[in-house]
Design a protein around this motif. Structure first.
Motif, short mmCIF file in Angstrom:
data_model
loop_
_atom_site.label_atom_id
_atom_site.label_comp_id
_atom_site.label_asym_id
_atom_site.label_seq_id
_atom_site.Cartn_x
_atom_site.Cartn_y
_atom_site.Cartn_z
N LEU A 19 34.31 40.21 34.13
CA LEU A 19 34.84 41.57 34.29
C LEU A 19 34.27 42.23 35.54
CD1 LEU A 19 36.59 43.88 33.21
CD2 LEU A 19 34.62 44.59 31.82
N LEU A 20 32.98 42.10 35.74
CA LEU A 20 32.33 42.68 36.93
C LEU A 20 32.99 42.17 38.20
CD1 LEU A 20 29.95 44.35 38.15
CD2 LEU A 20 28.67 42.19 38.16
N THR A 21 33.14 40.87 38.30
CA THR A 21 33.75 40.27 39.49
C THR A 21 35.18 40.74 39.67
OG1 THR A 21 32.34 38.32 39.27
CG2 THR A 21 34.31 38.08 40.62
N ASN A 22 35.94 40.72 38.59
CA ASN A 22 37.34 41.13 38.66
C ASN A 22 37.47 42.57 39.14
OD1 ASN A 22 39.93 42.21 37.61
ND2 ASN A 22 40.17 40.13 36.85
N LEU A 23 36.62 43.46 38.63
CA LEU A 23 36.71 44.88 38.99
C LEU A 23 36.20 45.17 40.41
CD1 LEU A 23 35.58 46.53 35.64
CD2 LEU A 23 37.91 46.30 36.52
N LEU A 24 35.33 44.30 40.94
CA LEU A 24 34.80 44.51 42.29
C LEU A 24 35.56 43.75 43.37
CD1 LEU A 24 30.95 44.47 41.62
CD2 LEU A 24 32.35 46.43 42.28
N LEU A 25 36.49 42.92 42.97
CA LEU A 25 37.18 42.06 43.93
C LEU A 25 37.92 42.83 45.02
CD1 LEU A 25 37.39 39.09 44.48
CD2 LEU A 25 39.40 39.00 43.02
N ASP A 26 38.60 43.89 44.67
CA ASP A 26 39.32 44.68 45.69
C ASP A 26 38.34 45.31 46.69
OD1 ASP A 26 41.84 44.08 44.76
OD2 ASP A 26 42.02 45.89 43.54
N THR A 27 37.18 45.74 46.19
CA THR A 27 36.16 46.29 47.09
C THR A 27 35.66 45.22 48.05
OG1 THR A 27 35.47 47.88 45.40
CG2 THR A 27 33.90 47.44 47.18
N MET A 28 35.47 44.03 47.55
CA MET A 28 35.02 42.92 48.42
C MET A 28 36.09 42.59 49.46
SD MET A 28 32.84 40.28 46.12
CE MET A 28 32.10 39.58 47.60
N ARG A 40 38.40 44.59 50.66
CA ARG A 40 38.46 45.70 51.62
C ARG A 40 37.30 45.63 52.61
NH1 ARG A 40 39.68 49.14 48.29
NH2 ARG A 40 37.62 49.74 47.53
N THR A 41 36.11 45.33 52.10
CA THR A 41 34.94 45.19 52.96
C THR A 41 35.14 44.07 53.96
OG1 THR A 41 33.46 46.03 51.24
CG2 THR A 41 32.46 44.75 53.01
N GLY A 59 35.46 42.37 59.11
CA GLY A 59 35.80 41.11 59.78
C GLY A 59 34.92 39.95 59.32
N ARG A 60 34.20 40.15 58.23
CA ARG A 60 33.32 39.10 57.70
C ARG A 60 33.72 38.80 56.26
NH1 ARG A 60 27.19 40.11 59.26
NH2 ARG A 60 27.25 37.86 59.14
N GLU A 61 33.95 37.53 55.99
CA GLU A 61 34.30 37.13 54.63
C GLU A 61 33.15 37.38 53.68
OE1 GLU A 61 35.69 33.17 54.13
OE2 GLU A 61 37.23 33.36 55.67
N ILE A 79 31.77 52.10 43.16
CA ILE A 79 32.90 52.41 44.03
C ILE A 79 32.82 53.86 44.51
CG2 ILE A 79 35.41 52.71 44.06
CD1 ILE A 79 35.56 50.18 42.27
N ALA A 80 32.38 54.76 43.65
CA ALA A 80 32.24 56.17 44.02
C ALA A 80 31.25 56.37 45.16
CB ALA A 80 31.82 57.00 42.81
N ARG A 81 30.30 55.48 45.29
CA ARG A 81 29.31 55.58 46.38
C ARG A 81 29.90 55.18 47.73
NH1 ARG A 81 23.35 53.76 44.28
NH2 ARG A 81 23.33 55.04 42.42
#
Length: 107
Positions: free
Chosen positions: A59-68, A70-71, A76-78, A19-21
Motif C-alpha cells: 500500500l505504501l509503495t502504491n500510494l507513493l508511486l505517483d510522487t516518485m 513526478r520527482t 530527470g533522475r529515475e 505528500i502535503a510536505r
C-alpha cells in the motif's frame, strides 16, 4: 516521519502527510517488517506479520508511486524502489503461502 505499517489507515495518513510536505521522493526502501510474532490480527483483521511485512509495504509503495514518478520527471533522475526481506522464505510450507488460511492461527 513515523509509520506503522500494520494498520492501513496509518499508512494512508503517513502518505497524506508526506505528500502535503511537497518533498521529492527518489528512493523508497521497504525494509522487512516483523518476523514470527505470536498469532495476532492487525487492526484491519489481517494476520499481523502478513499485514506489516507485505500488505503495508504494498500500500505504501502504491500510494507513493505517483510522487516518485513526478520527482523523476522533474529531476530527470529515475527513482528506485528497494524491497528488503528476511530469510523467512526458507521456512515456508511445501505448498507455498496458504492464502485460504492467512488469518488462521494454523496458517
Amino acid at each position: 516521519m513515523e509509520l506503522d505499517l500494520s494498520y492501513m489507515a496509518y499508512v494512508r495518513k503517513f502518505v497524506s502527510d508526506f505528500i502535503a510536505r511537497g518533498l521529492p521522493l527518489n528512493i523508497l526502501i521497504n525494509n522487512a517488517g516483523i518476523m514470527a510474532p505470536p498469532f495476532t490480527l492487525s487492526k484491519d483483521n489481517i494476520e499481523l506479520q502478513f499485514a506489516t511485512s507485505h500488505i503495508g509495504h504494498f500500500l505504501l509503495t502504491n500510494l507513493l508511486l505517483d510522487t516518485m514518478k513526478r520527482t523523476a520527471k522533474e529531476s530527470g533522475r529515475e527513482g528506485r524502489i528497494v524491497n528488503v526481506t528476511l530469510n523467512g522464505h526458507k521456512f515456508t510450507y511445501s505448498e507455498g503461502i496458504r492464502f485460504d488460511k492467512i488469518n488462521d492461527p494454523s496458517g
